[in-house]
Design an enzyme around this catalytic site. Structure first.
Site, PDB file in Angstrom:
ATOM      1  N   LYS A 218      -4.540  -9.622  30.763  1.00  0.00           N
ATOM      2  CA  LYS A 218      -4.750 -10.849  31.544  1.00  0.00           C
ATOM      3  C   LYS A 218      -3.581 -11.828  31.344  1.00  0.00           C
ATOM      4  O   LYS A 218      -3.068 -12.395  32.302  1.00  0.00           O
ATOM      5  CB  LYS A 218      -6.063 -11.480  31.071  1.00  0.00           C
TER       6      LYS A 218
ATOM      7  N   LEU B 274       3.580  -2.071  15.968  1.00  0.00           N
ATOM      8  CA  LEU B 274       4.437  -0.922  16.277  1.00  0.00           C
ATOM      9  C   LEU B 274       3.632   0.364  16.140  1.00  0.00           C
ATOM     10  O   LEU B 274       4.158   1.386  15.719  1.00  0.00           O
ATOM     11  CB  LEU B 274       5.652  -0.881  15.347  1.00  0.00           C
TER      12      LEU B 274
ATOM     13  N   CYS C 111      -7.253  -9.965  26.517  1.00  0.00           N
ATOM     14  CA  CYS C 111      -6.146 -10.928  26.401  1.00  0.00           C
ATOM     15  C   CYS C 111      -4.812 -10.416  26.924  1.00  0.00           C
ATOM     16  O   CYS C 111      -4.251 -10.998  27.847  1.00  0.00           O
ATOM     17  CB  CYS C 111      -6.011 -11.358  24.949  1.00  0.00           C
TER      18      CYS C 111
ATOM     19  N   VAL D 171     -14.075 -16.964  21.637  1.00  0.00           N
ATOM     20  CA  VAL D 171     -13.215 -17.973  21.003  1.00  0.00           C
ATOM     21  C   VAL D 171     -14.039 -19.195  20.595  1.00  0.00           C
ATOM     22  O   VAL D 171     -13.929 -19.707  19.476  1.00  0.00           O
ATOM     23  CB  VAL D 171     -12.075 -18.394  21.964  1.00  0.00           C
TER      24      VAL D 171
ATOM     25  N   ARG E 122     -13.508  -4.412  27.528  1.00  0.00           N
ATOM     26  CA  ARG E 122     -12.670  -4.889  28.620  1.00  0.00           C
ATOM     27  C   ARG E 122     -11.280  -4.233  28.564  1.00  0.00           C
ATOM     28  O   ARG E 122     -10.618  -4.254  27.539  1.00  0.00           O
ATOM     29  CB  ARG E 122     -12.566  -6.414  28.589  1.00  0.00           C
TER      30      ARG E 122
ATOM     31  N   PHE F  68      -5.007 -18.029  18.158  1.00  0.00           N
ATOM     32  CA  PHE F  68      -4.329 -16.746  17.935  1.00  0.00           C
ATOM     33  C   PHE F  68      -5.273 -15.775  17.234  1.00  0.00           C
ATOM     34  O   PHE F  68      -4.866 -15.021  16.350  1.00  0.00           O
ATOM     35  CB  PHE F  68      -3.043 -16.956  17.120  1.00  0.00           C
TER      36      PHE F  68
ATOM     37  N   GLY G 101       0.227   4.635  20.697  1.00  0.00           N
ATOM     38  CA  GLY G 101      -1.113   5.129  21.026  1.00  0.00           C
ATOM     39  C   GLY G 101      -1.301   5.264  22.523  1.00  0.00           C
ATOM     40  O   GLY G 101      -0.331   5.488  23.270  1.00  0.00           O
TER      41      GLY G 101
END
Ligand code: UGA
Length: 429
Positions: A263, A250, A260, A11, A327, A152, A253
């Site tokens: 967490k 939508l 993110c 970020v 992650r 975002f 999978g």
């Protein structure tokens, strides 16, 4: 404007490079001296499309520089964006120790007014806490403001997302903070929502939880589709055409991963619990997400009959395309389990293999997708990289031992696969 970015991770670096590109003077700080040295030499510590070029451009025109010296960053800037990590603790709560450390360091360096902006995702009321900590650690009375400006950005399209936001959220509680942040965001022609700090903090947690809920919802529906032979892609299209629902997030999978969603939902659950708000809806998002992986493993087991000794080709490892981030990638749990059951696994991912080696043991890594598929009893698609969509199916068929594909990301058209002579299984179709 003169901007300091504290924390030069995903970020922080994207935010810093993009602010510099907008004409601001930016200094990116990180306590990791090694990382800063690499950045000074133009080495970017992770893969993010467009970032390297942006950093090169803005370091060469001297709008962007790097330091590991907190005092230098604070003295240089008018606005300080906090982009340090807030990883989960064992119980899911956000670990704010990096933020606490930074707050103390800032307090010891402040000589006159600064605006300190939370950009990392933090639990509600962290802004108040931050304000309190800085105030307590100041040596003399100095004015400062705290604000919240949640990010975002999606990994893999973070640079694009920075320059093309849907909205900008500014949690501010003084006229001076509001004025400064509006000045920073002046180049953006998008809705700017000005709110109190708590509302801004909640907006971020609620947005991520809502997106994850959409994914788990469609995954749940995909289970129903599988049972009756319906097509989840058609169902998602039908639902998503209603503008109240929307088409994005939508895609059914093997579940969401990344640094993110898992967490942030865990942290949101802990906050809700602390506030005595029922959070079973949030818990269900997790349960469905875990079930998608288990169900996929069961599908592999049922199609192979026996997993032990079988050659499995795994295409895609990253938690999503266009990133090397592993992650909470679904591939970790899926391949670790199949490996434990005795499968011989060869994997390929265009970017994530160096990272994947740290997370998945006992599997081989191949140089190309076709190498991974050599003599495979089954090919598993675990990340929807574009290059898998574009594979030469005739060549693939000649490469594998058995023409069996189990696609966890619905990359291919089932009819096309049938025509190409593959036994093809996917999610909810
Ligand atoms: C997410 C949010 O989308 C960003 O808005 C937010 O800023 C960021 O978290 C953050 O908090 O920093 P990110 O984790 O990079 O971004 O990735 P997404 O594109 O949201 O995807 C997350 C996961 O959901 C991936 O594993 C992806 O494969 C999965 N996903 C996404 C689905 O399974 N189906 C979908 O329809 C969409």
């Amino acid at each position: 404007m003169k901007i300091a970015i504290i924390g030069s991770g995903h970020v922080g670096l994207v935010t810093g490079a993009c602010f510099a590109d907008l004409g601001n003077d930016v200094i990116c700080m990180d306590q990791d001296v090694h990382k800063i040295r690499r950045l000074m030499h133009g080495e970017i510590p992770f893969f993010e499309p467009g970032l390297e070029e942006l950093i090169k451009k803005n370091t060469s025109n001297k709008r962007l520089r790097f330091t590991s010296d907190m005092a230098e960053a604070i003295h240089f800037s008018e606005i300080i964006f906090l982009c340090v990590g807030t990883p989960p603790k064992e119980n899911g709560e956000a670990d704010l120790s990096a933020l606490e450390h930074v707050a103390q360091a800032i307090a010891s360096c402040l000589t006159d007014y600064r605006l300190i902006v939370e950009k990392s995702t933090v639990p509600v009321e962290t802004g108040f806490y931050l304000h309190k900590m800085i105030k307590q650690n100041l040596n003399k009375k100095i004015r400062f403001d705290v604000a919240s400006n949640p990010e975002f950005l999606r990994e893999g399209s973070a640079v694009h997302d920075f320059f093309n936001p849907d909205r900008i959220i500014l949690g501010v509680e003084s006229a001076r903070a509001k004025k400064l942040l509006l000045e920073v965001y002046k180049p953006f022609q998008v809705p700017i929502s000005i709110t109190d700090i708590c509302s801004a903090e909640i907006t971020k947690h609620a947005s991520n939880s809502f997106l994850a809920m959409k994914i788990s919802f469609i995954n749940l529906v995909s289970q129903v589709c599988s049972k009756v032979g319906a097509d989840i892609e058609k169902v998602a299209e039908g639902m998503g055409s209603d503008h109240r629902i929307g088409r994005s997030f939508l895609k059914a999978g093997i579940g969401f991963g990344g640094s993110c969603f898992p967490k942030d939902i865990a942290a949101f659950i802990r906050i809700s619990e602390k506030l005595n708000v029922s959070c079973s809806l949030l818990e269900e998002i997790f349960k469905i997400n875990e079930f998608q992986k288990i169900d996929f493993i069961n599908l592999v087991r049922s199609k192979l009959r026996k997993v032990k000794g079988k050659n499995i080709a795994a295409l895609g490892l990253a938690f999503k395309p266009d990133t090397d981030d592993m992650r909470s990638a679904p591939a970790i749990d899926i391949l670790t389990q199949l490996r434990a059951e005795g499968a011989k696994i060869k994997a390929y991912d265009p970017w994530a293999m160096p990272e994947a080696k740290k997370h998945i043991k006992g599997i081989k890594f191949s140089k190309t997708a076709y190498d991974a598929c050599q003599d495979a009893d089954v090919v598993l698609i675990l990340t929807e990289w574009r290059e898998f969509r574009d594979m030469d199916l005739k060549r693939l068929k000649r490469t594998v031992k058995l023409p069996l594909i189990i696609d966890g990301r619905n990359v291919y058209d089932p009819l096309e696969m049938k025509k190409s002579g593959f036994k093809y299984f996917s999610i909810g179709r």
